[in-house]
Design a protein around this motif. Structure first.
Motif, PDB file in Angstrom:
ATOM      1  N   LEU A  32     -37.459 -47.472  57.148  1.00 33.98           N
ATOM      2  CA  LEU A  32     -36.702 -47.694  55.918  1.00 33.98           C
ATOM      3  C   LEU A  32     -36.490 -49.195  55.739  1.00 33.98           C
ATOM      4  O   LEU A  32     -36.094 -49.886  56.666  1.00 33.98           O
ATOM      5  CB  LEU A  32     -35.342 -46.983  55.976  1.00 33.98           C
ATOM      6  CG  LEU A  32     -35.358 -45.464  55.928  1.00 33.98           C
ATOM      7  CD1 LEU A  32     -33.933 -44.942  56.018  1.00 33.98           C
ATOM      8  CD2 LEU A  32     -36.004 -44.961  54.669  1.00 33.98           C
ATOM      9  N   THR A  35     -33.351 -49.394  51.604  1.00 32.53           N
ATOM     10  CA  THR A  35     -32.207 -48.513  51.419  1.00 32.53           C
ATOM     11  C   THR A  35     -31.468 -48.311  52.729  1.00 32.53           C
ATOM     12  O   THR A  35     -32.048 -48.468  53.800  1.00 32.53           O
ATOM     13  CB  THR A  35     -32.672 -47.154  50.833  1.00 32.53           C
ATOM     14  OG1 THR A  35     -31.537 -46.356  50.569  1.00 32.53           O
ATOM     15  CG2 THR A  35     -33.594 -46.418  51.790  1.00 32.53           C
ATOM     16  N   ARG A  38     -31.326 -42.048  53.652  1.00 33.54           N
ATOM     17  CA  ARG A  38     -32.110 -41.159  52.800  1.00 33.54           C
ATOM     18  C   ARG A  38     -31.844 -39.722  53.208  1.00 33.54           C
ATOM     19  O   ARG A  38     -31.852 -39.392  54.388  1.00 33.54           O
ATOM     20  CB  ARG A  38     -33.593 -41.515  52.966  1.00 33.54           C
ATOM     21  CG  ARG A  38     -34.535 -40.660  52.206  1.00 33.54           C
ATOM     22  CD  ARG A  38     -35.919 -41.252  52.171  1.00 33.54           C
ATOM     23  NE  ARG A  38     -36.538 -41.309  53.489  1.00 33.54           N
ATOM     24  CZ  ARG A  38     -37.755 -41.770  53.704  1.00 33.54           C
ATOM     25  NH1 ARG A  38     -38.480 -42.246  52.718  1.00 33.54           N
ATOM     26  NH2 ARG A  38     -38.264 -41.774  54.911  1.00 33.54           N
ATOM     27  N   TYR A  39     -31.607 -38.866  52.198  1.00 32.67           N
ATOM     28  CA  TYR A  39     -31.466 -37.425  52.427  1.00 32.67           C
ATOM     29  C   TYR A  39     -32.785 -36.771  52.038  1.00 32.67           C
ATOM     30  O   TYR A  39     -33.277 -36.973  50.929  1.00 32.67           O
ATOM     31  CB  TYR A  39     -30.308 -36.850  51.596  1.00 32.67           C
ATOM     32  CG  TYR A  39     -30.332 -35.352  51.510  1.00 32.67           C
ATOM     33  CD1 TYR A  39     -30.185 -34.581  52.649  1.00 32.67           C
ATOM     34  CD2 TYR A  39     -30.523 -34.701  50.300  1.00 32.67           C
ATOM     35  CE1 TYR A  39     -30.231 -33.191  52.578  1.00 32.67           C
ATOM     36  CE2 TYR A  39     -30.562 -33.332  50.220  1.00 32.67           C
ATOM     37  CZ  TYR A  39     -30.418 -32.583  51.365  1.00 32.67           C
ATOM     38  OH  TYR A  39     -30.467 -31.211  51.300  1.00 32.67           O
ATOM     39  N   MET A  40     -33.346 -36.000  52.930  1.00 34.26           N
ATOM     40  CA  MET A  40     -34.634 -35.350  52.696  1.00 34.26           C
ATOM     41  C   MET A  40     -34.398 -33.958  52.126  1.00 34.26           C
ATOM     42  O   MET A  40     -33.776 -33.110  52.769  1.00 34.26           O
ATOM     43  CB  MET A  40     -35.439 -35.257  53.994  1.00 34.26           C
ATOM     44  CG  MET A  40     -35.579 -36.584  54.722  1.00 34.26           C
ATOM     45  SD  MET A  40     -36.386 -37.843  53.746  1.00 34.26           S
ATOM     46  CE  MET A  40     -38.045 -37.282  53.829  1.00 34.26           C
ATOM     47  N   GLU A  47     -31.854 -39.588  57.190  1.00 30.82           N
ATOM     48  CA  GLU A  47     -32.416 -40.747  57.875  1.00 30.82           C
ATOM     49  C   GLU A  47     -31.564 -41.959  57.531  1.00 30.82           C
ATOM     50  O   GLU A  47     -31.174 -42.140  56.381  1.00 30.82           O
ATOM     51  CB  GLU A  47     -33.857 -40.992  57.431  1.00 30.82           C
ATOM     52  CG  GLU A  47     -34.780 -39.828  57.722  1.00 30.82           C
ATOM     53  CD  GLU A  47     -36.182 -40.053  57.190  1.00 30.82           C
ATOM     54  OE1 GLU A  47     -36.405 -41.030  56.441  1.00 30.82           O
ATOM     55  OE2 GLU A  47     -37.054 -39.237  57.518  1.00 30.82           O
ATOM     56  N   ASN A  49     -31.035 -46.290  58.035  1.00 29.90           N
ATOM     57  CA  ASN A  49     -31.630 -47.583  58.369  1.00 29.90           C
ATOM     58  C   ASN A  49     -30.731 -48.262  59.403  1.00 29.90           C
ATOM     59  O   ASN A  49     -29.578 -48.593  59.116  1.00 29.90           O
ATOM     60  CB  ASN A  49     -31.736 -48.432  57.105  1.00 29.90           C
ATOM     61  CG  ASN A  49     -32.471 -49.717  57.305  1.00 29.90           C
ATOM     62  OD1 ASN A  49     -32.623 -50.197  58.420  1.00 29.90           O
ATOM     63  ND2 ASN A  49     -32.933 -50.296  56.208  1.00 29.90           N
ATOM     64  N   GLU A  68     -24.863 -40.059  51.978  1.00 28.15           N
ATOM     65  CA  GLU A  68     -25.960 -39.114  52.217  1.00 28.15           C
ATOM     66  C   GLU A  68     -25.437 -37.692  52.409  1.00 28.15           C
ATOM     67  O   GLU A  68     -26.086 -36.724  52.008  1.00 28.15           O
ATOM     68  CB  GLU A  68     -26.802 -39.553  53.415  1.00 28.15           C
ATOM     69  CG  GLU A  68     -27.453 -40.919  53.260  1.00 28.15           C
ATOM     70  CD  GLU A  68     -28.243 -41.100  51.974  1.00 28.15           C
ATOM     71  OE1 GLU A  68     -28.854 -40.131  51.486  1.00 28.15           O
ATOM     72  OE2 GLU A  68     -28.248 -42.222  51.448  1.00 28.15           O
ATOM     73  N   HIS A  71     -25.064 -36.043  49.045  1.00 22.83           N
ATOM     74  CA  HIS A  71     -26.338 -35.459  48.618  1.00 22.83           C
ATOM     75  C   HIS A  71     -26.576 -34.127  49.341  1.00 22.83           C
ATOM     76  O   HIS A  71     -26.933 -33.128  48.728  1.00 22.83           O
ATOM     77  CB  HIS A  71     -27.513 -36.390  48.950  1.00 22.83           C
ATOM     78  CG  HIS A  71     -27.612 -37.610  48.101  1.00 22.83           C
ATOM     79  ND1 HIS A  71     -27.824 -37.565  46.747  1.00 22.83           N
ATOM     80  CD2 HIS A  71     -27.564 -38.931  48.433  1.00 22.83           C
ATOM     81  CE1 HIS A  71     -27.905 -38.809  46.279  1.00 22.83           C
ATOM     82  NE2 HIS A  71     -27.744 -39.645  47.279  1.00 22.83           N
TER      83      HIS A  71
END
Length: 157
Positions: A32, A35, A38-40, A47, A49, A68, A71
């Protein structure tokens, strides 16, 4: 901080702030770059950073995790989980999560030194200011369709 410690922190924050369990994986992703996290959607994993934790500390990391998790929980419940959705913005306010993560110190340095290129139309003398170079053979003046010529290339702080 290891991936397991991060996962345990995500589970704790989910229980404390959302009163709901986090049943998937949370881990650091070294790839990453732009950002904080991150939400998958497919795997429901989160995830993060690691640079944000290393450079800005644990408070920033907790803010990213809360964001996250907003989300995550809204998507699991079938509610509006995207940034523009009212459900998402309301949940962010309720748990005290930031809408955007802070800028990394290394990004601030890069943004402060920007390259600016000036092009001028050879016919009407209109000046164009661009951050990226353009193909002067392919592109023409938008005003008179004249030929463009590179005038100046400079770095601004």
């Amino acid at each position: 901080m290891t991936d397991q410690e991060l996962h345990d922190l995500v589970v704790k924050i989910s229980d404390d702030y959302f009163k709901k369990p986090f049943r998937h994986k949370a881990f650091f992703n070294p790839r990453l770059r732009t950002t904080g996290g991150r939400y998958m959607l497919r795997s429901h994993n989160i995830e993060i950073n690691k640079k944000y934790f290393e450079q800005l500390g644990e408070d920033e990391l907790i803010g990213i995790i809360k964001h996250e998790l907003c989300h995550y929980h809204l998507h699991i419940e079938g509610k509006g989980y995207k940034h523009r959705d009212k459900d998402f913005r309301d949940l962010l306010k309720r748990v005290g999560a930031p809408r955007f993560c802070s800028t990394l110190p290394e990004e601030r340095k890069r943004k402060s030194r920007q390259r600016i290129i000036f092009y001028q139309c050879t016919s009407c003398k209109l000046i164009y200011r661009r951050k990226r170079s353009i193909n002067t053979i392919k592109y023409v003046c938008g005003k008179c369709r004249g030929k463009l010529a590179k005038v100046k290339d400079m770095t601004v702080e």
